[in-house]
Write a protein that holds these residues in place. Structure first.
Motif, PDB file in Angstrom:
ATOM      1  N   MET A  70      -0.577  34.247 -35.100  1.00  0.00           N
ATOM      2  CA  MET A  70       0.785  34.714 -35.307  1.00  0.00           C
ATOM      3  C   MET A  70       0.818  36.224 -35.547  1.00  0.00           C
ATOM      4  N   PRO A  71       1.905  36.899 -35.144  1.00  0.00           N
ATOM      5  CA  PRO A  71       2.045  38.334 -35.432  1.00  0.00           C
ATOM      6  C   PRO A  71       2.072  38.588 -36.941  1.00  0.00           C
ATOM      7  N   PHE A  72       1.479  39.713 -37.349  1.00  0.00           N
ATOM      8  CA  PHE A  72       1.371  40.047 -38.762  1.00  0.00           C
ATOM      9  C   PHE A  72       1.708  41.520 -38.939  1.00  0.00           C
ATOM     10  N   ASN A  73       2.066  41.883 -40.170  1.00  0.00           N
ATOM     11  CA  ASN A  73       2.433  43.256 -40.483  1.00  0.00           C
ATOM     12  C   ASN A  73       1.238  44.176 -40.225  1.00  0.00           C
ATOM     13  N   GLY A  74       1.345  45.026 -39.220  1.00  0.00           N
ATOM     14  CA  GLY A  74       0.233  45.866 -38.828  1.00  0.00           C
ATOM     15  C   GLY A  74      -0.148  46.920 -39.847  1.00  0.00           C
ATOM     16  N   THR A  75       0.707  47.204 -40.806  1.00  0.00           N
ATOM     17  CA  THR A  75       0.369  48.229 -41.809  1.00  0.00           C
ATOM     18  C   THR A  75      -0.744  47.748 -42.736  1.00  0.00           C
ATOM     19  N   TYR A  76      -1.034  46.445 -42.743  1.00  0.00           N
ATOM     20  CA  TYR A  76      -2.136  45.933 -43.538  1.00  0.00           C
ATOM     21  C   TYR A  76      -3.472  46.023 -42.805  1.00  0.00           C
ATOM     22  N   SER A 125      -2.883  43.097 -36.838  1.00  0.00           N
ATOM     23  CA  SER A 125      -1.624  42.818 -36.151  1.00  0.00           C
ATOM     24  C   SER A 125      -1.392  41.329 -35.945  1.00  0.00           C
ATOM     25  N   ASN A 126      -2.448  40.518 -36.088  1.00  0.00           N
ATOM     26  CA  ASN A 126      -2.330  39.071 -35.902  1.00  0.00           C
ATOM     27  C   ASN A 126      -3.202  38.349 -36.922  1.00  0.00           C
ATOM     28  N   LEU A 127      -2.745  37.172 -37.368  1.00  0.00           N
ATOM     29  CA  LEU A 127      -3.516  36.317 -38.262  1.00  0.00           C
ATOM     30  C   LEU A 127      -3.305  34.855 -37.858  1.00  0.00           C
ATOM     31  N   MET A 128      -4.332  34.046 -38.125  1.00  0.00           N
ATOM     32  CA  MET A 128      -4.249  32.629 -37.823  1.00  0.00           C
ATOM     33  C   MET A 128      -3.453  31.899 -38.903  1.00  0.00           C
ATOM     34  N   TYR A 129      -2.544  31.020 -38.455  1.00  0.00           N
ATOM     35  CA  TYR A 129      -1.778  30.170 -39.358  1.00  0.00           C
ATOM     36  C   TYR A 129      -1.699  28.761 -38.768  1.00  0.00           C
TER      37      TYR A 129
END
Length: 422
Positions: free
Chosen positions: A360-366, A369-373
């Motif tokens: 899934m798309p994730f906040n790129g500032t961390y 840009s993507n993480l598994m959910y």
């Protein structure tokens, strides 16, 4: 084209244009052309592998209907790889030429010693497993039949590997030259580089697995059968809590052997007829898709300038991950005709998978840009039809196992039902 019209090997200009490479050669650089046929003689790979596997088992009968099995497996694998790119090979000539510059007095300065490049890698792995199992096989008065297996299995896998690279290697004396991987040298390009050290670490891995399982089946009058199974798996996933690593799963089923009923025993055409139902829940832990519940850090070696340990975060922590689960229901009929010369199978099933891992798309500032959910689900259902035939007479035999012959199977089922007395 590997050879020209006269049968000579064709040289290719890969790194630069022909006129540029010819100019470098005139200045004393190593030949910078590539020839596929010559490469067969100058790049050598030798792989030695030894595999040893030992198996042992012990069976003890406690009672006529009760026994115990103990088995174990031990396996070790040793791999040794030698890769030599001789001085005449294109890979070595290209590496040395790129590490060569011209000094102010017109002399060539070699950042990497002249000679071959010799690489070795060694890998060792060990795997052992131990399983203990209790078996129950009890029959009472030809009316009741009970079959149970219950056991546990432990397994561990360990691996260790490392590699080494030698420069300026002489395959006659098997000697090489000492290099400083942190020292910068001027390249043929307008910048500096260093040899670097990519094989200065020993990589170790250890994984452990623990399983508990049990299957049970009860049959009454050789007609009605109830079965169930349960399994509990655990493993040493780095950083995960036990509730995230392990979870029990189960299944249950019923079977009715209709052929044993009195109203069907007289029907000679039908040699076998079973009606069955099953339901179960299974799952898989989120490891194979690159998803973990904890932060995974990898250590790659030491920095060539500061000599400090280099580490990088491969995956950030994600405590929202859980198992991928699948629930499935199945109903089927097995029919045998003419002494099982023709066998028909009919199945209806529904299957629902929940918590499927999805990137899934994730906040790129961390930094990611993507993480598994566990964000996806899948539902499917269908019908399976099949026929198997095995006919033989005298010296002639014929076997077939076609799939999805839906219309033919349905007609056969209807024909069989017509001969069953009601």
């Amino acid at each position: 084209m590997l050879k020209d019209g006269n049968g000579n090997n064709v040289n290719r200009y890969l790194r630069f244009r022909p006129e540029v490479i010819d100019d470098f050669t005139d200045k004393g650089y190593l030949p910078w052309t590539y020839n596929a046929i010559d490469e067969l003689n100058y790049s050598n790979v030798l792989n030695n592998e030894n595999l040893i596997r030992l198996n042992a088992s012990l069976k003890a009968r406690i009672l006529d209907w009760l026994s115990f099995n103990l088995s174990g497996t031990y396996q070790t694998n040793i791999s040794d790889v030698e890769n030599e790119d001789e001085l005449q090979s294109y890979a070595t000539r290209d590496r040395l030429n790129r590490a060569t510059s011209i000094s102010s007095n017109g002399r060539l300065v070699h950042g990497i010693p002249l000679g071959g490049i010799y690489r070795t890698s060694d890998a060792k792995s060990k795997d052992y497993s131990v399983r203990g199992q209790i078996n129950v096989n009890k029959i009472w008065n030809n009316i009741h039949s009970l079959n149970i297996i219950a056991g546990s299995e432990m397994r561990e896998t360990k691996s260790k590997n490392y590699s080494n690279t030698l420069y300026g290697f002489d395959d006659d004396t098997y000697l090489s030259q000492v290099v400083n991987p942190t020292e910068y040298y001027q390249t043929v390009f307008p910048w500096e580089e260093q040899i670097g050290s990519y094989d200065n670490a020993v990589r170790n891995s250890k994984k452990r697995y623990l399983s508990y399982y049990s299957n049970a089946g009860y049959t009454f009058l050789n007609r009605y059968t109830a079965s169930a199974s349960i399994r509990y798996d655990d493993n040493s996933i780095q950083g995960a809590k036990r509730k995230d690593r392990a979870r029990p799963f189960w299944s249950a089923g019923l079977r009715w052997n209709i052929k044993k009923e009195a109203f069907l025993e007289a029907v000679k055409v039908i040699s076998n007829l079973n009606l069955r139902f099953s339901y179960g829940i299974g799952g898989s832990i989120p490891t194979t898709s690159g998803a973990f519940n904890s932060t995974i850090i990898t250590i790659t070696g030491n920095d060539n300038v500061t000599n400090r340990t280099l580490a990088s975060i491969i995956r950030p922590a994600n405590d929202k991950l859980s198992w991928e689960t699948t629930k499935q229901f199945n109903a089927g009929v097995d029919l045998g005709l003419f002494k099982n010369s023709v066998n028909l199978n009919f199945d209806i099933y529904t299957k629902k998978s929940s918590g499927i891992l999805y990137n899934m798309p994730f906040n790129g500032t961390y930094g990611y840009s993507n993480l598994m959910y566990n964000a996806a689900s899948l539902y499917n259902h269908g019908v399976e039809l099949g026929i198997q035939t095995a006919l033989s007479k005298n010296n002639f035999s014929w076997n077939s196992n076609p799939k999805s012959r839906q219309a033919f199977c349905i007609i056969c089922l209807l024909m069989v039902l017509m001969v069953i007395p009601i």
